[in-house]
Structure formats: C-alpha cells, structure tokens
Design a protein around this motif. Structure first.
Motif, short mmCIF file in Angstrom:
data_model
loop_
_atom_site.label_atom_id
_atom_site.label_comp_id
_atom_site.label_asym_id
_atom_site.label_seq_id
_atom_site.Cartn_x
_atom_site.Cartn_y
_atom_site.Cartn_z
N MET A 1 -10.93 6.04 -12.62
CA MET A 1 -11.26 5.49 -11.52
C MET A 1 -9.67 5.28 -10.55
O MET A 1 -8.87 5.91 -10.58
N THR A 2 -10.29 5.66 -8.94
CA THR A 2 -8.93 6.30 -7.70
C THR A 2 -8.22 5.05 -8.22
O THR A 2 -9.38 4.14 -7.52
N LYS A 3 -7.27 5.97 -7.55
CA LYS A 3 -6.18 4.54 -7.33
C LYS A 3 -6.53 4.34 -5.51
O LYS A 3 -6.95 5.04 -4.96
N HIS A 4 -6.46 2.98 -5.77
CA HIS A 4 -6.59 2.82 -3.62
C HIS A 4 -5.41 3.69 -2.92
O HIS A 4 -3.98 3.07 -3.91
N LYS A 5 -5.70 3.78 -1.89
CA LYS A 5 -4.62 4.37 -1.49
C LYS A 5 -2.47 3.39 -0.70
O LYS A 5 -2.00 4.14 -0.96
N ILE A 6 -3.35 2.83 -1.05
CA ILE A 6 -1.47 1.64 -0.18
C ILE A 6 -0.85 1.73 -1.45
O ILE A 6 0.16 1.23 -1.66
N TYR A 7 -1.79 1.79 -2.80
CA TYR A 7 -0.61 2.10 -4.34
C TYR A 7 0.06 3.13 -4.02
O TYR A 7 0.91 3.22 -4.45
N THR A 8 -0.08 4.14 -3.35
CA THR A 8 0.43 5.87 -3.22
C THR A 8 1.22 5.74 -1.56
O THR A 8 2.46 6.56 -1.73
N MET A 9 1.32 4.78 -0.90
CA MET A 9 1.94 4.46 0.53
C MET A 9 3.12 4.26 0.09
O MET A 9 3.37 2.92 -0.98
N SER A 10 4.08 4.62 1.13
CA SER A 10 4.97 3.98 0.98
C SER A 10 5.42 3.28 1.50
O SER A 10 5.26 1.95 2.12
N PHE A 11 6.68 2.45 0.91
CA PHE A 11 7.01 0.61 1.17
C PHE A 11 6.98 0.17 1.80
O PHE A 11 6.86 -0.17 3.01
N ALA A 12 8.36 1.51 2.10
CA ALA A 12 9.26 1.58 3.53
C ALA A 12 8.32 1.29 4.58
O ALA A 12 8.85 2.00 6.23
N SER A 13 7.45 2.89 4.93
CA SER A 13 6.66 2.46 5.71
C SER A 13 6.12 1.64 6.03
O SER A 13 5.17 1.49 7.00
N GLY A 46 19.22 -4.20 -4.07
CA GLY A 46 17.95 -3.51 -4.80
C GLY A 46 16.38 -3.44 -3.46
O GLY A 46 15.92 -2.33 -3.87
N LEU A 47 16.31 -4.43 -2.51
CA LEU A 47 15.57 -4.45 -1.97
C LEU A 47 15.93 -2.83 -1.11
O LEU A 47 14.77 -2.35 -0.99
N GLU A 48 17.24 -2.57 -0.25
CA GLU A 48 17.28 -1.79 0.44
C GLU A 48 17.14 -0.29 -0.13
O GLU A 48 16.69 0.66 -0.09
N THR A 49 17.26 -0.62 -1.65
CA THR A 49 17.44 0.26 -2.49
C THR A 49 15.89 1.47 -1.89
O THR A 49 15.91 2.47 -2.32
N GLN A 50 15.34 -0.05 -2.54
CA GLN A 50 14.01 0.55 -3.00
C GLN A 50 13.16 1.05 -1.25
O GLN A 50 12.71 2.07 -0.97
N LEU A 51 13.51 0.45 -0.19
CA LEU A 51 13.70 1.28 1.12
C LEU A 51 13.55 2.81 1.28
O LEU A 51 13.18 3.50 1.65
N GLN A 52 14.82 2.79 0.81
CA GLN A 52 16.13 3.95 1.27
C GLN A 52 15.48 5.59 0.19
O GLN A 52 14.88 6.00 0.89
N LYS A 53 14.73 4.90 -1.38
CA LYS A 53 13.93 5.83 -2.29
C LYS A 53 12.95 6.17 -1.00
O LYS A 53 11.41 7.06 -2.33
N GLU A 54 12.05 5.64 -0.45
CA GLU A 54 10.82 5.10 -0.04
C GLU A 54 9.54 5.04 -1.64
O GLU A 54 8.71 6.17 -1.38
N THR A 55 9.96 4.38 -1.76
CA THR A 55 9.26 3.70 -3.39
C THR A 55 8.13 3.22 -3.13
O THR A 55 7.74 2.71 -1.82
N ASP A 56 6.75 4.24 -3.62
CA ASP A 56 5.84 3.20 -3.23
C ASP A 56 5.18 2.26 -3.72
O ASP A 56 5.63 1.86 -4.63
N PHE A 57 3.82 1.45 -3.74
CA PHE A 57 3.98 0.09 -3.23
C PHE A 57 3.42 -0.61 -5.05
O PHE A 57 4.44 -1.13 -5.61
N GLU A 58 3.16 0.94 -5.62
CA GLU A 58 3.00 0.47 -7.43
C GLU A 58 4.13 0.33 -7.82
O GLU A 58 4.50 -0.31 -8.96
N THR A 59 5.55 1.04 -7.27
CA THR A 59 6.40 1.43 -8.20
C THR A 59 7.03 0.32 -7.90
O THR A 59 8.31 -0.35 -8.69
N PHE A 60 6.67 0.11 -6.87
CA PHE A 60 7.61 -1.30 -6.00
C PHE A 60 7.49 -2.73 -6.89
O PHE A 60 8.50 -2.92 -7.28
N PHE A 61 6.79 -2.60 -6.93
CA PHE A 61 6.25 -3.95 -7.76
C PHE A 61 6.49 -3.85 -8.89
O PHE A 61 6.51 -4.69 -9.84
N GLU A 62 5.98 -2.31 -9.88
CA GLU A 62 6.36 -2.48 -11.32
C GLU A 62 7.43 -2.17 -11.48
O GLU A 62 7.98 -2.64 -12.91
#
Length: 116
Positions: A1-13, A46-62
């Motif tokens: 199954m293909t991942k939903h597009k939002i999973y790979t979007m940067s949380f920072a975006s 930690g939140l600011e670090t995730q934003l700076q790293k431009e972590t994707d949504f999936e990783t952000f929640f993982e």
C-alpha cells in the motif's frame, strides 16, 4: 500500500499554517506550541529541533517522546472524517493535531482543548 502524501511532508512546512490559522483568530504561536507539546510529549527544544530538521510527519509522530494518553478523548469530525474512527495510527495522530488546532481557532478554552 502506498503511503499517504502527508506522511512524507515536512512537519515544518505545515507548522506555519497551524500558527497562521490560530493567529488569524486571535490566538498565539505559544498556544499552538503548547497543544503540540501536550499531544506529543516534546518539550519546546525538542519541538524546535524537529522543525529545524524538517522532519516528516511520520517520523515526527514516531519520535514523539510520549503521546498523551488523553488524546483518545479527542472526538469530532475533521476533513469529513470522525477522528475516533480513523484506523491508521499515524493518520489518526495527524488528525488529532488538526482537530486541536481547529478547536483553538474556534476560540475554545485551552483547558478544554487539552482535555483537563
């Protein structure tokens, strides 16, 4: 199954859109941050670090230090779907956050948003 597009979007975006939505309704960036920290267990650094790293949504929640057990009290419809009925865990976490930001923008008190 293909991942939903939002999973790979940067949380920072998407984050600035959360802030803009809140500020447009007279709420603050610090309230948005408080909601995110409450939901995920990140501290502000930690939140600011995730934003700076431009972590994707999936990783952000993982990588979230501790998802709030009270998040299951979040009920309602977002994007035409009941958040409590979403079966895919990552999508449900994303929609929980969307719902909380909506509640903030609608003027709900922080105590109620944070399910106190």
């Amino acid at each position: 199954m293909t991942k939903h597009k939002i999973y790979t979007m940067s949380f920072a975006s998407v984050y600035p859109h959360y802030v803009k939505k809140a500020e447009k309704k007279g709420r603050t960036k610090s309230e948005v941050d408080e909601i995110i920290r409450w939901l995920t267990g990140y501290d502000q650094e930690g939140l600011e670090t995730q934003l700076q790293k431009e972590t994707d949504f999936e990783t952000f929640f993982e990588e979230a230090p501790g998802l709030n057990p009270s998040r299951t009290m979040i009920k309602g419809v977002i994007c035409g779907v009941r958040v409590e009925d979403i079966e895919e865990p990552t999508m449900q976490e994303i929609r929980y956050l969307d719902k909380l930001i909506d509640e903030l923008a609608k003027g709900k008190a922080m105590e109620k948003i944070l399910r106190k």
